[in-house]
Write a protein that holds these residues in place. Structure first.
Motif, short mmCIF file in Angstrom:
data_model
loop_
_atom_site.label_atom_id
_atom_site.label_comp_id
_atom_site.label_asym_id
_atom_site.label_seq_id
_atom_site.Cartn_x
_atom_site.Cartn_y
_atom_site.Cartn_z
N THR A 1 36.49 43.54 57.41
CA THR A 1 35.69 44.59 57.09
C THR A 1 34.89 44.55 55.90
OG1 THR A 1 37.56 46.03 58.23
CG2 THR A 1 35.93 47.06 56.82
N LEU A 2 33.84 44.77 55.81
CA LEU A 2 32.89 44.47 54.66
C LEU A 2 31.83 45.37 54.56
CD1 LEU A 2 32.19 42.22 52.83
CD2 LEU A 2 30.78 41.01 54.20
N ALA A 3 31.58 45.90 53.07
CA ALA A 3 30.44 46.95 52.75
C ALA A 3 29.66 46.06 51.76
CB ALA A 3 30.87 48.17 52.49
N LEU A 4 28.42 45.95 51.86
CA LEU A 4 27.62 45.16 50.95
C LEU A 4 26.15 46.01 50.38
CD1 LEU A 4 27.76 42.62 53.29
CD2 LEU A 4 27.71 41.61 50.90
N TYR B 1 26.24 42.68 46.09
CA TYR B 1 27.79 43.16 45.72
C TYR B 1 28.40 43.53 46.96
CZ TYR B 1 31.46 46.18 44.15
OH TYR B 1 32.59 46.61 43.61
N GLY C 1 35.02 40.73 42.18
CA GLY C 1 34.78 42.33 41.83
C GLY C 1 33.64 42.46 41.34
N LYS D 1 32.24 44.25 48.95
CA LYS D 1 33.58 44.91 48.91
C LYS D 1 34.16 44.70 50.31
CE LYS D 1 36.16 47.06 46.21
NZ LYS D 1 36.30 46.43 44.57
N GLY D 2 35.42 44.18 50.45
CA GLY D 2 35.78 43.99 51.70
C GLY D 2 37.30 43.58 51.77
N GLY D 3 37.87 43.78 52.81
CA GLY D 3 39.30 43.37 53.14
C GLY D 3 39.79 43.37 54.31
#
Lengths: 341, 341, 341, 341
Positions: free
Chosen positions: A215-218, A196, A329, A198-200
């Protein structure tokens, strides 16, 4: 001393760095080098005693003295050159990925040729040979923290890359995070089965124009039921931030950033001369040489490869899944089967 | 010196710890204490000079000398006692949550009474007053790392709790992770707008019987577009692992675990007498007193509350969303509006 | 609970700090306090519930409820009060030195009275109870570094003292270094048998007017053949610098300075928010209470005293020898016999 | 690129290490190598492309292609070879000392020849080029700690040397402490004007048979009125312990030991995988290359030498004074004048 007889293909910036490292390994004899712009580096190569130079990499593949090729050309040539090298019966060292196409069939086709030829192919997941991460890895494998449960990878680049370079090498997920997928999987000794992401673009909004993020969080799930967290940034102003932490039933092992300084300054402002955090080439300097040495051992002594075809496929699938997760998403399952068994 | 005239409700283990801290604050006069099993602690209370004791907390609410109550009773009594205390016009200190019901309307009803009464209510998010996290928080607010982009909270308990206790206090998400949701939100100064959670029972599979987990990995999105990562475990064999890291456009601030020892041992095994990592009460010892002092200041000097009703609602919503994310395997949006504005 | 019934003599700044600590120890009942300027603190004492106050310390010595006196008066009164307290049969806690006279006979006379009376006398070498140094001490005693060979004490004050205070308390060697002599001797478990000192006024040349110095380097020899090094400064701009290192046949133990912060700041200047190094009262906060608790245990449970008469004599002799070494430029032998055996 | 044309004299263990480093410096062309047992290393030299080999160092001195000689032969040959090299007009790199004779006239005679010949002579005080110590040095020179007041050098070898080797290289003071004298003097930028030494055989009593010691504590005074402390041991079981601390009016700079590992292990024993402290060759690996690079710059660009004749004389005098201090039990003055100005 038994030797590896090497041909080097590609002498751009990366190739020159690798060449320098290869020259320090006594078991390697550099038989021939190739670059499409060989004239740019010819004089320097003569200076350091490498006189058998060519513009055409086929010369190396046809050179019977060469048993192993090191491919440092740009990503878009990997598919062609690795395939040709395998067909020529050479052992191969190549950076990930094996093909530009994110649909993995192209990479698998390359790997099928490698398998058919029975040659060795090592993928340049250099971080596996970083002394710090290696130390953690070995501690985990030796049971120092019991059963691993959570792996955390923090991986932040010191600065943004030019847009055109990003387009050539494939964006954050495929250029950068892919190393972290491989590291997480390596530490947990289990395939990634779900991603999963989430980034931007918190740093450079114009990255959206080329369909990239900064920027990214997984969150990862592994096949064996354990969990992983990765966070990425393209710009850590304090340097190249590369940390790994593995938590388990009997403890935790973590590798902190590497510093070159042990000097401490105490003054009335209560500040400290901080350990200057290393940049890219310095941080993995030892790893780059160590991965080559490991490849030499796997050729000469038939030791296992540090990173092989399966590894690049698995990391690539995680990156593809992360991309889809960003787009939808939603978490994405990752196929963990390997067709070339 | 202007004083806070306090009534203490609940003198179990937590209550006794808090009482000890409260007695060190000169601005607090302890007027009366209440506990349903007051006889168990009566002698000790007399020893330390607290003679006005009662079994019934209503005595405290009816005591005109008391202007402020500190509620340390079990969670299932919060809703009733906080509501009654508000109606009695007392300022209130209470641990989260405000109600057992994870449907937030019960908590909001309590907060409506507090608002109507015009009294102060501080929520016991003690970690906000931990010197280390406070130091990070202030650095972030003062712009030391530019614009925050990623927050990471590592929060691991030293050991599993008994099942019956878990059932009373609400499971990992509601007892434990809720503090991390609050910390992440506090550091980023933005509400959590989406939660994705992945977790399971890697330590104690029988937790499934009571619908709980022991290991958790989360990705958060904040209203302002930034990201968060939380990882939790119920059993870190090396101690109470509590770390926070905030990464931003101009740098990174992180609070490492606290140790009581600066002693280093060097021997031929190259091991080190490791800083004994602290357990729960020690780790937040200063925070527990500091939150009380802050509450005193907010009463006597009308300073802002460290943590108020809105904060517990937001953390609770994140926990509810995380629970639903675990159940559905999908990320969950979190409502960030606050109806009691 | 068996109790120590205490009389406190001297309520200046040091006395008030100690009083606060004593009040946190449950085994201590403060029966009476005395100060020649008792009116200055009377109201505050009443506030905290200490109502039996007197101007004359003899009232305490004559108080049959008091079994133990804590003496926090200025150095020039120690000889008289300790002697009187011993004659009155009270156990005694007193800061070093026991007499103003650097000729040790005055101190020995005091100790003879203590011995004759058969009461306990603990010397306030508080650093022996500092958790860090204690940890090193116990590691050394437990053989963790084998046989000790070298001890190093770094001890630097945060700032210069006023000249008049220095004259009252005895200059660098007698006020400050004496603690380091005691620490070195404590760690090595052997008497200092020779001292060589080199020092001067690198910070405040006017100290020469009062026959004092601000910077000092010493080499010690111990009776058991081992060595010590001490360095002192009156002004470490970064704080109170207190470190000890013991090196032995099987390793090294060292206690680094204590910091209250675990927060790290990384930015593009590569500096770090340095651990604010503690000031005097903070650094030994725990030690001050711990030495009192140890004294209580030695009274109630007949445990050995943490620091006794012999210890102050030995430290004083080292200071006297160091002074003579500074004056003569030559190393000085130190008598290690103890006449009151 | 302008080049230094080098002759290497002496290819024992030290010589081979230096040779390897010299080969990594592009400005150095190795024209010829000499060793009295050249046959032992001849094959290896051929392997790495160094074919101009000789048994007789005079061949190098007579080789017109050679402009600079690097002397790595045993100490007892330094006087002869350096003198001959100077007469032959070659620039010279040589380890300390310049003569076996501790009476400095022999060394001064060598230096007179060097001066007469007008060639460059760099002394191998490699620690001056250690990145950590260099960092401290530059901080001190740049005023980061104000005026230096105290320097502390901790220098401990990992293990005892064989007695016969000690006899050849001159005992603790002349082989080992001499580096510390130089470091202390370098940091304080002032000559040592007095030495007091205390030491003995706490590790190997049989060292007395060859008039040597294994443990040493020293106090230094510098010409500018500041102080130094040195402690030495021949056996630190945990590794090569090399630390420097400079304390000044505005702060302190210190270089802690260097470790290769940033990996931390936390478990229920609260121990840590300690940073494996480095051994000798690793600790100063960078320094050995850096001193050669500095020498190359001083030849090609006329930059100042890192360490020159005066430096070895001053360090040697300190060692001689320390020896006399040990013998007499008294502090010893050190002459700070330099006759070859």
């Amino acid at each position: 001393m038994e030797k590896v007889h090497a041909g080097i293909i590609g002498l751009g910036r990366a190739g020159q760095m690798h060449l320098k490292n290869l020259m320090t390994i006594p078991e390697i004899v550099i038989e021939q080098v190739a670059d499409v712009f060989i004239e740019n580096v010819s004089e320097h190569l003569n200076d350091i005693g490498i006189t058998n130079q060519t513009r055409d990499y086929h010369d190396i593949l046809n050179n019977p003295k060469v048993d192993t090729v090191f491919i440092f050309t740009s990503t878009n040539t990997h598919e062609e050159i690795v395939t040709a090298a395998a067909k020529a019966g050479k052992n191969i060292f190549c950076e990930k990925p094996l093909s530009m196409n994110q649909v993995e069939e192209a990479s698998l086709n390359v790997l099928r040729e490698v398998k058919k030829a029975g040659v060795k192919l090592q993928i340049g997941f250099n971080r596996r040979m970083d002394p710090q991460f290696r130390n953690v890895y070995e501690g985990v494998r030796n049971g120092k923290i019991g059963t691993p449960q959570i792996v955390k990878v923090t991986s932040r680049d010191p600065d943004l890359l030019p847009h055109d370079l990003i387009q050539r090498i494939g964006g954050l997920l495929f250029d950068f995070t892919m190393h972290d997928f491989d590291m997480a999987r390596y530490m947990m000794n289990s395939n990634i089965s779900e991603v999963y992401a989430k980034g931007g673009t918190l740093i450079d909004p114009t990255l959206k124009d080329i369909d990239d993020i900064d920027t990214l969080a997984l969150v990862l799930q592994f096949e064996n039921g354990t969990y992983g967290l990765i966070d990425n940034s393209r710009r850590a102003v304090y340097g190249y931030d590369q940390r790994v932490e593995v938590f388990g039933s009997e403890g935790m092992l973590k590798a902190e950033n590497v510093s070159n300084s042990t000097v401490e300054l105490y003054n009335n402002k209560n500040e400290e001369l901080q350990k200057p955090l290393p940049i890219f080439k310095e941080r993995y300097r030892e790893a780059y040489t160590a991965e080559m040495k490991a490849f030499v051992r796997s050729i000469l002594k038939d030791e296992p490869l540090v990173a092989e075809g399966r590894d690049v496929i698995m990391a690539q699938r995680a990156a593809v899944a992360a991309k889809k997760s960003l787009e939808t998403g939603l978490p994405q399952k990752v196929d963990t089967s390997y067709p070339l068994e």
